[in-house]
Design an enzyme around this catalytic site. Structure first.
Site, short mmCIF file in Angstrom:
data_model
loop_
_atom_site.label_atom_id
_atom_site.label_comp_id
_atom_site.label_asym_id
_atom_site.label_seq_id
_atom_site.Cartn_x
_atom_site.Cartn_y
_atom_site.Cartn_z
N GLU A 64 4.22 60.00 -47.77
CA GLU A 64 4.48 60.59 -49.09
C GLU A 64 4.18 62.09 -48.99
OE1 GLU A 64 2.37 58.07 -51.87
OE2 GLU A 64 3.49 56.31 -51.20
N GLU A 121 2.63 60.02 -59.43
CA GLU A 121 3.83 59.85 -58.59
C GLU A 121 4.75 61.05 -58.81
OE1 GLU A 121 4.09 57.27 -56.55
OE2 GLU A 121 2.47 56.00 -57.34
O1 LIG Z 1 6.82 53.12 -54.92
C1 LIG Z 1 6.03 52.24 -54.65
O2 LIG Z 1 6.37 51.04 -54.57
C2 LIG Z 1 4.56 52.56 -54.39
C3 LIG Z 1 4.15 53.98 -54.69
C4 LIG Z 1 2.64 54.03 -54.62
O3 LIG Z 1 2.09 54.24 -53.58
N1 LIG Z 1 1.99 53.72 -55.75
C5 LIG Z 1 0.57 53.51 -55.79
C6 LIG Z 1 0.16 53.17 -57.20
C7 LIG Z 1 -1.32 52.93 -57.30
C8 LIG Z 1 -1.80 52.53 -58.68
O4 LIG Z 1 -1.36 51.47 -59.17
O5 LIG Z 1 -2.62 53.26 -59.26
C9 LIG Z 1 0.25 52.35 -54.87
O6 LIG Z 1 1.03 51.38 -54.81
O7 LIG Z 1 -0.79 52.40 -54.22
ZN LIG Z 2 1.62 56.12 -52.56
#
Ligand SMILES: O=C(O)CCC(=O)N[C@@H](CCC(=O)O)C(=O)O
Ligand SMILES: [Zn+2]
EC number: 3.5.1.96
Length: 347
Positions: free
Chosen positions: A69, A227
């Protein structure tokens, strides 16, 4: 190493040249105004040399908790280089964390295990500290603990954990507000996010083992997973999409006025997580394709996914999906289902 960094001002390069650790921590001063402390690979702290007081904020900016990322890595790299070059002078304590350097070099989300499922002690549960991500999660927790505990009495705490999403999103930039355990949400923080161009916020409905929840729950920090668009390789990010984020983070760090308005729900899209669908069987699959965007809404009864011979259907009148990913280990989250936020409390 200190000489290399003072000359190059390139902390990202130093981190990538030493992905598994540094020989020793080191520190130095910038002019008469800033103390710089490098605690580990990817861990650098900037502190004003003036006396700290309750007005001094303690701010964690993390990137590369997922190695591929890249936009947040580039953004933090720009801020770190500007601080090292004294083009920016910090007014507050700022800890930058580059989460997973080996995964950056690998160009992957993680090497062995998803780092963002290993916080709040998850790194040591089950099979224990068996891989480098588990070790790193434990170290990152210790750095955050040391940082927040060394802050001035009464000083406020922040942690913005910067990510990008795997797929495109109807709302390009959005934030996840960790479960607050009954506490009200911060209207000021939601307006700060909006000023960053992050006009969509999801209220999480349960504790998680993410980095932002760790800081929010364990240290009463204003903490968010943020994000910033979609995953792209280094050099292919359109950084103009993040001008407002950079501007607001710069203002925050340098103590310039943030000029935030009163909380105004008409300026933001607020969702709450209705449920998290976890994977129970290896054959879990979604019925919709890989290019369906985050925040796409499906009507009640729509079959979202199948696993183990059962169908998983939309439960509410409509649910919007975010982060669908069938390629996770059994037991982990495959998707979050969202509904518009209602009955939330903001202070
Ligand atoms: O796009 C995706 O599927 C994942 C993107 C991402 O890394 N999102 C985080 C969100 C964390 C949270 O829920 O606070 C993750 O999945 O770790
Ligand atoms: Zn991520």
């Amino acid at each position: 190493m200190q000489d290399t960094l003072m000359l190059s001002k390139d902390f990202l390069q130093l981190t990538l040249d030493n992905p598994h650790g540094l020989n020793a921590p080191f520190e130095f001063c910038l002019g008469q105004h800033t103390q710089v402390s490098v605690w580990d690979t990817g861990v650098i702290l900037f502190e004003p040399l003036t006396e700290l007081n309750a007005e001094t904020k303690s701010i964690v900016l993390s990137s590369a908790v997922h190695g591929n990322e890249t936009a947040p890595i580039e953004l933090c790299d720009q801020l770190i280089t500007a601080l090292l070059s004294e083009k920016l002078i910090t007014r507050h304590r700022v800890l930058f964390l580059i989460g997973n350097p080996p995964a950056i070099l690998n160009g992957t989300r993680f090497v062995e295990e998803n780092l963002n499922r290993l916080f709040s002690g998850a790194h040591s549960r089950g099979e224990g500290l068996v891989n480098q991500e588990r070790e790193r999660a434990k170290q990152l927790e210790q750095y955050v603990d040391r940082f927040f505990n060394a802050g001035p009495e009464g000083g406020s705490r922040y942690h913005y954990d910067l990510h990008t999403a795997i797929r495109a999103s109807k709302h390009e930039k959005f934030a996840i507000y960790p479960y607050p355990h009954g506490k009200p949400y911060s209207g000021e923080q939601i307006m700060f996010l909006a000023a960053c161009g992050i006009k969509t916020v999801l209220f999480h409905h349960e504790p998680t083992t993410t980095f932002s929840y760790f800081s929010a729950h364990g240290y009463q920090a204003h903490a968010f997973t943020i994000e910033l668009g979609k995953v792209m390789p280094f050099g292919q990010n359109d950084m103009t999409r993040f001008i407002e984020v950079k501007e607001m983070l710069t203002r925050l760090v340098t103590g310039k006025a943030l000029e935030l308005g009163e909380f105004d729900e008409s300026q933001v899209n607020l969702y709450q997580v209705n449920r998290s669908i976890n994977k129970h069987f290896d054959d879990f699959s979604f019925t919709f394709s890989g290019d369906v965007e985050n925040f796409t809404a499906f009507p009640k009864g729509y079959i979202l996914a199948k696993e183990g011979g059962t169908e998983i259907k939309v439960e509410a009148d409509a649910e919007s999906i975010v982060f669908p990913n069938a390629n996770v280990p059994v037991g982990q989250r495959t998707v979050l289902c969202l509904v518009p936020a209602k009955d939330y409390r903001v202070v």
